[in-house]
Design a protein around this motif. Structure first.
Motif, PDB file in Angstrom:
ATOM      1  N   LEU A  93       0.821  -1.213   0.000  1.00 42.46           N
ATOM      2  CA  LEU A  93       0.000   0.000   0.000  1.00 42.46           C
ATOM      3  C   LEU A  93       0.854   1.262   0.000  1.00 42.46           C
ATOM      4  O   LEU A  93       0.530   2.236  -0.692  1.00 42.46           O
ATOM      5  CB  LEU A  93      -0.956   0.001   1.206  1.00 42.46           C
ATOM      6  CG  LEU A  93      -2.097  -1.010   1.133  1.00 42.46           C
ATOM      7  CD1 LEU A  93      -2.828  -1.094   2.475  1.00 42.46           C
ATOM      8  CD2 LEU A  93      -3.065  -0.649   0.014  1.00 42.46           C
ATOM      9  N   LEU A  94       1.945   1.260   0.754  1.00 47.38           N
ATOM     10  CA  LEU A  94       2.846   2.418   0.762  1.00 47.38           C
ATOM     11  C   LEU A  94       3.432   2.649  -0.631  1.00 47.38           C
ATOM     12  O   LEU A  94       3.505   3.785  -1.112  1.00 47.38           O
ATOM     13  CB  LEU A  94       3.970   2.217   1.777  1.00 47.38           C
ATOM     14  CG  LEU A  94       3.608   2.417   3.246  1.00 47.38           C
ATOM     15  CD1 LEU A  94       4.758   1.947   4.137  1.00 47.38           C
ATOM     16  CD2 LEU A  94       3.276   3.872   3.534  1.00 47.38           C
ATOM     17  N   GLU A  99       3.416   5.744  -5.803  1.00 50.33           N
ATOM     18  CA  GLU A  99       3.317   5.825  -7.263  1.00 50.33           C
ATOM     19  C   GLU A  99       2.153   6.733  -7.669  1.00 50.33           C
ATOM     20  O   GLU A  99       2.283   7.554  -8.588  1.00 50.33           O
ATOM     21  CB  GLU A  99       3.145   4.430  -7.854  1.00 50.33           C
ATOM     22  CG  GLU A  99       4.398   3.571  -7.721  1.00 50.33           C
ATOM     23  CD  GLU A  99       4.165   2.100  -7.999  1.00 50.33           C
ATOM     24  OE1 GLU A  99       3.007   1.701  -8.299  1.00 50.33           O
ATOM     25  OE2 GLU A  99       5.139   1.333  -7.911  1.00 50.33           O
ATOM     26  N   THR A 100       1.022   6.619  -6.975  1.00 52.46           N
ATOM     27  CA  THR A 100      -0.136   7.469  -7.248  1.00 52.46           C
ATOM     28  C   THR A 100       0.206   8.934  -6.953  1.00 52.46           C
ATOM     29  O   THR A 100      -0.148   9.833  -7.722  1.00 52.46           O
ATOM     30  CB  THR A 100      -1.347   7.022  -6.396  1.00 52.46           C
ATOM     31  OG1 THR A 100      -1.632   5.657  -6.698  1.00 52.46           O
ATOM     32  CG2 THR A 100      -2.567   7.875  -6.670  1.00 52.46           C
ATOM     33  N   HIS A 101       0.902   9.174  -5.859  1.00 53.48           N
ATOM     34  CA  HIS A 101       1.280  10.543  -5.503  1.00 53.48           C
ATOM     35  C   HIS A 101       2.276  11.125  -6.513  1.00 53.48           C
ATOM     36  O   HIS A 101       2.198  12.307  -6.852  1.00 53.48           O
ATOM     37  CB  HIS A 101       1.864  10.588  -4.088  1.00 53.48           C
ATOM     38  CG  HIS A 101       2.130  11.973  -3.611  1.00 53.48           C
ATOM     39  ND1 HIS A 101       1.137  12.922  -3.458  1.00 53.48           N
ATOM     40  CD2 HIS A 101       3.290  12.585  -3.279  1.00 53.48           C
ATOM     41  CE1 HIS A 101       1.675  14.051  -3.044  1.00 53.48           C
ATOM     42  NE2 HIS A 101       2.984  13.880  -2.929  1.00 53.48           N
ATOM     43  N   ALA A 102       3.188  10.302  -7.008  1.00 51.90           N
ATOM     44  CA  ALA A 102       4.124  10.762  -8.040  1.00 51.90           C
ATOM     45  C   ALA A 102       3.352  11.209  -9.285  1.00 51.90           C
ATOM     46  O   ALA A 102       3.662  12.255  -9.871  1.00 51.90           O
ATOM     47  CB  ALA A 102       5.122   9.656  -8.381  1.00 51.90           C
ATOM     48  N   LYS A 107       1.075  15.764 -12.557  1.00 54.94           N
ATOM     49  CA  LYS A 107      -0.079  16.511 -13.075  1.00 54.94           C
ATOM     50  C   LYS A 107      -0.068  17.956 -12.579  1.00 54.94           C
ATOM     51  O   LYS A 107      -0.631  18.831 -13.213  1.00 54.94           O
ATOM     52  CB  LYS A 107      -1.380  15.815 -12.677  1.00 54.94           C
ATOM     53  CG  LYS A 107      -1.608  14.531 -13.450  1.00 54.94           C
ATOM     54  CD  LYS A 107      -2.836  13.798 -12.997  1.00 54.94           C
ATOM     55  CE  LYS A 107      -2.943  12.478 -13.746  1.00 54.94           C
ATOM     56  NZ  LYS A 107      -3.790  11.523 -13.075  1.00 54.94           N
ATOM     57  N   GLU A 108       0.605  18.180 -11.447  1.00 53.54           N
ATOM     58  CA  GLU A 108       0.738  19.529 -10.888  1.00 53.54           C
ATOM     59  C   GLU A 108       1.946  20.261 -11.476  1.00 53.54           C
ATOM     60  O   GLU A 108       2.262  21.367 -11.061  1.00 53.54           O
ATOM     61  CB  GLU A 108       0.871  19.467  -9.363  1.00 53.54           C
ATOM     62  CG  GLU A 108      -0.342  18.892  -8.656  1.00 53.54           C
ATOM     63  CD  GLU A 108      -1.552  19.799  -8.751  1.00 53.54           C
ATOM     64  OE1 GLU A 108      -1.403  21.015  -8.544  1.00 53.54           O
ATOM     65  OE2 GLU A 108      -2.653  19.271  -9.037  1.00 53.54           O
ATOM     66  N   LYS A 113      11.046  11.655 -10.988  1.00 51.52           N
ATOM     67  CA  LYS A 113      11.743  10.516 -11.589  1.00 51.52           C
ATOM     68  C   LYS A 113      11.600   9.339 -10.632  1.00 51.52           C
ATOM     69  O   LYS A 113      12.113   9.379  -9.523  1.00 51.52           O
ATOM     70  CB  LYS A 113      13.219  10.843 -11.810  1.00 51.52           C
ATOM     71  CG  LYS A 113      13.974   9.730 -12.501  1.00 51.52           C
ATOM     72  CD  LYS A 113      15.420  10.107 -12.753  1.00 51.52           C
ATOM     73  CE  LYS A 113      16.142   8.959 -13.413  1.00 51.52           C
ATOM     74  NZ  LYS A 113      17.566   9.186 -13.498  1.00 51.52           N
ATOM     75  N   LEU A 114      10.875   8.330 -11.054  1.00 49.51           N
ATOM     76  CA  LEU A 114      10.633   7.154 -10.225  1.00 49.51           C
ATOM     77  C   LEU A 114      11.358   5.978 -10.862  1.00 49.51           C
ATOM     78  O   LEU A 114      10.965   5.490 -11.921  1.00 49.51           O
ATOM     79  CB  LEU A 114       9.119   6.890 -10.121  1.00 49.51           C
ATOM     80  CG  LEU A 114       8.628   5.840  -9.170  1.00 49.51           C
ATOM     81  CD1 LEU A 114       9.075   6.139  -7.743  1.00 49.51           C
ATOM     82  CD2 LEU A 114       7.117   5.758  -9.208  1.00 49.51           C
TER      83      LEU A 114
END
Length: 118
Positions: A93-94, A99-102, A107-108, A113-114
């Motif tokens: 989950l972390l 990944e979702t937050h990246a 988008k902001e 870079k992941l």
């Protein structure tokens, strides 16, 4: 044995796996056994001293297992313990949230870079 007092369950969790490095170490050990040198390559910003300290603490808390092979040169491998594997859902989950937050940051207008193998 020392006494510990907490006000909420997440405090107990963070006492064991909190901090900058422990979740990253645990995620690297999630699906594979690794040697110290492999962990250092996988986590390039951690120092040898800090990695050793964090591994010792995780071993003391029985989250990881340190296996020493009796050979020259010495070989040491780390893996999640059976108890440590109970953190699997939390670690997944972390990672997913990160990944979702990246994606959200991109988008902001923030360059992210992941470096992961997904």
């Amino acid at each position: 044995m020392m006494n510990k007092e907490y006000n909420i369950g997440v405090e107990v969790t963070m006492d064991v796996i909190g901090g900058k490095w422990k979740p990253i170490i645990l995620c690297n050990l999630r699906h594979q056994v690794m040697r110290t040198s492999e962990l250092l390559r996988a986590i390039p910003k951690i120092s040898q001293k800090m990695l050793t300290q964090q591994l010792r603490e995780l071993e003391e808390d029985q989250i990881i297992v340190r296996k020493v092979y009796n050979q020259v040169p010495p070989k040491v491998e780390y893996s999640l313990s059976e108890y440590g594997e109970s953190l699997g859902t939390i670690l997944d989950l972390l990672c997913t949230w990160g990944e979702t937050h990246a994606d959200h940051l991109e988008k902001e207008g923030v360059f992210v870079k992941l470096n992961c193998e997904d």
